[in-house]
Design an enzyme around this catalytic site. Structure first.
Site, PDB file in Angstrom:
ATOM      1  N   LYS A  52       0.841  -1.209   0.000  1.00 54.01           N
ATOM      2  CA  LYS A  52       0.000   0.000   0.000  1.00 54.01           C
ATOM      3  C   LYS A  52       0.873   1.254   0.000  1.00 54.01           C
ATOM      4  CE  LYS A  52      -3.863  -2.500   1.760  1.00 54.01           C
ATOM      5  NZ  LYS A  52      -4.467  -3.223   2.845  1.00 54.01           N
ATOM      6  N   GLN A  96      -5.500  -2.568   8.877  1.00 59.84           N
ATOM      7  CA  GLN A  96      -5.273  -3.867   8.243  1.00 59.84           C
ATOM      8  C   GLN A  96      -5.903  -4.977   9.090  1.00 59.84           C
ATOM      9  OE1 GLN A  96      -3.564  -4.207   5.161  1.00 59.84           O
ATOM     10  NE2 GLN A  96      -4.496  -6.227   5.299  1.00 59.84           N
ATOM     11  N   ASP A 119     -11.756   1.718   3.073  1.00 55.56           N
ATOM     12  CA  ASP A 119     -12.101   0.310   2.887  1.00 55.56           C
ATOM     13  C   ASP A 119     -13.608   0.141   2.679  1.00 55.56           C
ATOM     14  OD1 ASP A 119     -10.121  -1.595   2.737  1.00 55.56           O
ATOM     15  OD2 ASP A 119      -9.860  -1.781   4.916  1.00 55.56           O
TER      16      ASP A 119
END
Ligand code: NDP
Length: 284
Positions: A52, A96, A119
């Site tokens: 990322k 995460q 997300d």
């Protein structure tokens, strides 16, 4: 059969984002920023976080890595999220997953400012997807839609079968296909006759997590086959949920693993970060 080249489509997407980003930075003087939180030392998660940051560098975003020890408490993690919510140089926040067992994942997701929730896991964003009024789409289903669009085939009126009903892939996937007027069936572990369902599919999306579950006998001639699965085969090689070698000659289009949905998922995170930035800067 044509292979849908997710790697190339993702590279094109990043190039487009990079160009737009540089114009916007010139205009505003502010660089988009993505904060990524990693708790613990899961090696796969560490790779995802590193990727990322790499993607951010490529498209011209700042990335802020917050690597916390596995012993981090709920209070410490929530304090960090609150700080990031308040930090105007951070436009997107991603925690995460999975978190270590002693931490409450849902509480952390619910605390992320929905406008920074790149997300799209916050209940507000999930609800917005349901009614079709969203800023962000979850990265994997959004990436799959881009791959389907790349074929030039319209979802409208097609029979779509999604195998898997998780909150992060299967359910939102079904919703996006429905928004584009597909007739959608969602299959899962309690589906009685999976093969009878998948054989109906003009567009088949497999998001199960079982190596080579979908064989050639389960795919209709000419179907578009999208493989979300990321598994290891008997030799430890990365493979999807679809038996690629067997299915490729039946499908009209098919995504490989690796090189299909994975790279697109990453590119969509960059897209969502740019969207969050534009929202924060009133550029939409
Ligand atoms: P989950 O384990 O959360 O969900 C799997 C789903 O598959 C469940 O709904 C389950 O049904 C269903 N299922 C399990 N066995 C069968 C079966 N035999 N027949 C039909 N359905 C079955 O996984 P995720 O949705 O998180 O991920 C799915 C796959 O996609 C994994 O391989 C994961 O690694 C990969 N993935 C890839 C990404 C990418 O970027 N390429 C991103 C995210 C995930 P039930 O609900 O009844 O248990």
């Amino acid at each position: 059969m044509k292979i849908i080249d997710g790697k190339q489509i993702a590279a094109d997407t990043r190039a487009r984002i990079k160009e737009e980003t540089s114009l916007l930075i010139e205009k505003t003087g502010v660089t988009p920023g993505l904060a990524v939180i990693l708790v613990g030392d899961d090696p796969a998660s560490a790779v995802y976080v590193r990727n990322k940051s790499k993607d951010c560098a490529e498209v011209g975003f700042k990335s802020f890595e917050h690597i916390l020890p596995a012993s981090t408490t709920q209070e410490e993690l929530e304090a960090l999220v609150k700080n990031l919510n308040a930090d105007s140089s951070v436009h997107g926040i991603l925690c995460q997953l999975p978190l270590p067992k002693h931490l409450d994942e849902r509480a952390v997701i619910n605390l992320i400012d929905p406008k920074k929730d790149v997300d799209a896991f916050h209940p507000e964003n999930v609800g917005r997807i349901m009614i079709g009024e969203y800023d962000f789409l979850p990265c994997t289903p959004a990436g799959v839609m881009e791959l389907i669009h790349s074929t030039g085939i319209s979802v409208g009126g097609k029979k779509c079968v999604v195998v898997g009903r998780s909150n992060i892939v299967g359910k939102p996937m079904a919703m996006l296909l429905l928004h584009e007027n597909g007739t959608v069936t969602v299959c899962h572990s309690r589906t009685k006759d999976l093969k009878a369902e998948t054989l109906q599919a003009d567009i088949l999306v497999a998001a199960v997590g079982k190596a080579k579950l979908i064989g050639a006998d389960m795919v209709k001639d000419g179907a578009v086959v999208i493989d979300v699965g990321m598994n290891r085969d008997e030799n430890g090689k990365l493979c999807g949920d679809v038996d690629f070698e067997a299915v490729k000659d039946k499908a009209s289009y098919i995504t490989p693993v690796p090189g299909g949905v994975g790279p697109m998922t990453r590119a969509m995170l960059m897209q969502n970060t740019l969207t969050a930035y534009k929202l924060a800067m009133n550029l939409e």
